[in-house]
Design a protein around this motif. Sequence first.
Motif, PDB file in Angstrom:
ATOM      1  N   LEU A 243       0.802  -1.219   0.000  1.00  0.00           N
ATOM      2  CA  LEU A 243       0.000   0.000   0.000  1.00  0.00           C
ATOM      3  C   LEU A 243       0.839   1.275   0.000  1.00  0.00           C
ATOM      4  N   GLY A 244       2.138   1.149  -0.169  1.00  0.00           N
ATOM      5  CA  GLY A 244       2.967   2.336  -0.249  1.00  0.00           C
ATOM      6  C   GLY A 244       3.228   2.998   1.085  1.00  0.00           C
ATOM      7  N   GLY A 245       3.197   2.220   2.157  1.00  0.00           N
ATOM      8  CA  GLY A 245       3.566   2.734   3.468  1.00  0.00           C
ATOM      9  C   GLY A 245       5.028   2.456   3.755  1.00  0.00           C
ATOM     10  N   ALA A 246       5.457   2.844   4.954  1.00  0.00           N
ATOM     11  CA  ALA A 246       6.837   2.606   5.379  1.00  0.00           C
ATOM     12  C   ALA A 246       6.808   1.614   6.539  1.00  0.00           C
ATOM     13  N   PRO A 247       7.024   0.318   6.265  1.00  0.00           N
ATOM     14  CA  PRO A 247       6.955  -0.673   7.335  1.00  0.00           C
ATOM     15  C   PRO A 247       8.149  -0.578   8.278  1.00  0.00           C
ATOM     16  N   VAL A 248       7.856  -0.538   9.569  1.00  0.00           N
ATOM     17  CA  VAL A 248       8.876  -0.518  10.618  1.00  0.00           C
ATOM     18  C   VAL A 248       8.652  -1.754  11.475  1.00  0.00           C
ATOM     19  N   ALA A 249       9.586  -2.674  11.440  1.00  0.00           N
ATOM     20  CA  ALA A 249       9.439  -3.947  12.156  1.00  0.00           C
ATOM     21  C   ALA A 249      10.072  -3.844  13.533  1.00  0.00           C
ATOM     22  N   SER A 250       9.257  -3.987  14.562  1.00  0.00           N
ATOM     23  CA  SER A 250       9.785  -4.024  15.929  1.00  0.00           C
ATOM     24  C   SER A 250      10.140  -5.458  16.280  1.00  0.00           C
ATOM     25  N   LEU A 251      11.165  -5.615  17.103  1.00  0.00           N
ATOM     26  CA  LEU A 251      11.632  -6.941  17.493  1.00  0.00           C
ATOM     27  C   LEU A 251      11.109  -7.320  18.872  1.00  0.00           C
ATOM     28  N   VAL A 276       8.490 -14.863   6.348  1.00  0.00           N
ATOM     29  CA  VAL A 276       7.148 -14.513   5.864  1.00  0.00           C
ATOM     30  C   VAL A 276       7.142 -13.179   5.130  1.00  0.00           C
ATOM     31  N   ALA A 277       7.809 -12.178   5.681  1.00  0.00           N
ATOM     32  CA  ALA A 277       7.854 -10.862   5.043  1.00  0.00           C
ATOM     33  C   ALA A 277       8.676 -10.938   3.768  1.00  0.00           C
ATOM     34  N   LEU A 278       8.057 -10.652   2.657  1.00  0.00           N
ATOM     35  CA  LEU A 278       8.741 -10.672   1.371  1.00  0.00           C
ATOM     36  C   LEU A 278       9.176  -9.274   0.948  1.00  0.00           C
ATOM     37  N   ALA A 279       8.579  -8.261   1.562  1.00  0.00           N
ATOM     38  CA  ALA A 279       8.947  -6.873   1.276  1.00  0.00           C
ATOM     39  C   ALA A 279       9.947  -6.397   2.313  1.00  0.00           C
ATOM     40  N   ALA A 280      10.732  -5.407   1.942  1.00  0.00           N
ATOM     41  CA  ALA A 280      11.749  -4.871   2.850  1.00  0.00           C
ATOM     42  C   ALA A 280      11.113  -3.939   3.880  1.00  0.00           C
ATOM     43  N   ALA A 281      11.619  -4.011   5.096  1.00  0.00           N
ATOM     44  CA  ALA A 281      11.179  -3.139   6.184  1.00  0.00           C
ATOM     45  C   ALA A 281      12.402  -2.573   6.888  1.00  0.00           C
ATOM     46  N   ASP A 282      12.177  -1.514   7.651  1.00  0.00           N
ATOM     47  CA  ASP A 282      13.193  -1.054   8.590  1.00  0.00           C
ATOM     48  C   ASP A 282      13.059  -1.899   9.852  1.00  0.00           C
ATOM     49  N   VAL A 283      14.012  -2.777  10.106  1.00  0.00           N
ATOM     50  CA  VAL A 283      14.008  -3.592  11.317  1.00  0.00           C
ATOM     51  C   VAL A 283      14.830  -2.849  12.364  1.00  0.00           C
ATOM     52  N   VAL A 284      14.174  -2.439  13.437  1.00  0.00           N
ATOM     53  CA  VAL A 284      14.842  -1.612  14.435  1.00  0.00           C
ATOM     54  C   VAL A 284      15.511  -2.506  15.471  1.00  0.00           C
TER      55      VAL A 284
END
Length: 371
Positions: A243-251, A276-284
Amino acid sequence: MINWRDGVVVSLGREWHGALETTVRTPDGSELRALAYPALVGRPAEGDRVLLNTTALDRSLGTGGYALVTALPDALPQAPPQGPGHLVKARYTPLQTMVLGVDEQESEHHETLREADSLDGMPVVVADLHSALPAIVAGVRAQAPDARIAYVMTDGGALPAWFSRTVAQMRDEDLIASCLTVGQAFGGDLEAVTVHSGLLAAKHVVGADVAVVAQGPGNLGTGTRWGFSGVVAGEVVNAVATLGGAPVASLRVSASDARSRHVGVSHHSTTAYGRVALAAADVVVPEFDETIEVPATLGGPSGLNALVDEQVTPLAARHRLVRRAAGAPLLETLRRSPVRMSSMGRNLDADPTPFLAVAAAGEHAATLLRR
């Protein structure tokens, strides 16, 4: 499959948005704490006979220690007036409920959402556990105090948002602008069919600057590689990116979990984001300092940081690893939150690392607003 009991309400307890605690005396003389959702079963009063579902309570599972009121057979509520809305949630269960979906044809927001297709870069923080919500919001507000934050609750845990005292308090404190319940979950300020339409509603109806997506209370896990409800976190990353958002993955991080699969970075996070995640995210990736107490068995904060680094390194093949300080200043931010923080039975003092890790993700999401 269901353990049924009946009894009589002897007293009423705490009440928050959508939920009412009661004490019920059963025919054998025992007293049980029981939770009622008045919108589903009516409002119990002292002396009312109630039917209870005690299945999870009898097995000492994580229902908050409650029996659940399923009916007031002698005081059935009046049928509500016919209104708009035809989304059925908790479908084909005895307590299926009909709600007005924010995206359906009878909604005033239908035209807004009918062609909506983009989050326009909105940061979305993804979390495994419901307990991450207040810490993420605290992290966002530490960097962007006026940010408008929406919570999108998926259906991996509790289905009624009313079960969550955290959500009720955060709404009362104006820490979140709206709770949106998606999938089979219900009881939010707005209802949506999917995570995708819930996110679009957060952006275009709520006007959120940042969204947080996590399941409701009651994470389900089996100790197997794939049998846990938090696996959906990876699917949410895909939805945000689509959807054109900016995914931020929390650990999900812990320094004191007794289960080896959850020490350091939980396998829930590495599986959801790594497989599972096939798209890139910012993993913090949190970096703990010497003020954070970490068991000596992990080698203190430096040993925990080294373990976390080792565990997240494979994620760099797909994602952007973003390292953020998770020490004394952030811990002080969490201590100022009016919302109690507890995860897996441990509060902020017992193990601050889970809350610091996700709060760091909230801080990072807030920095994206300035770009």
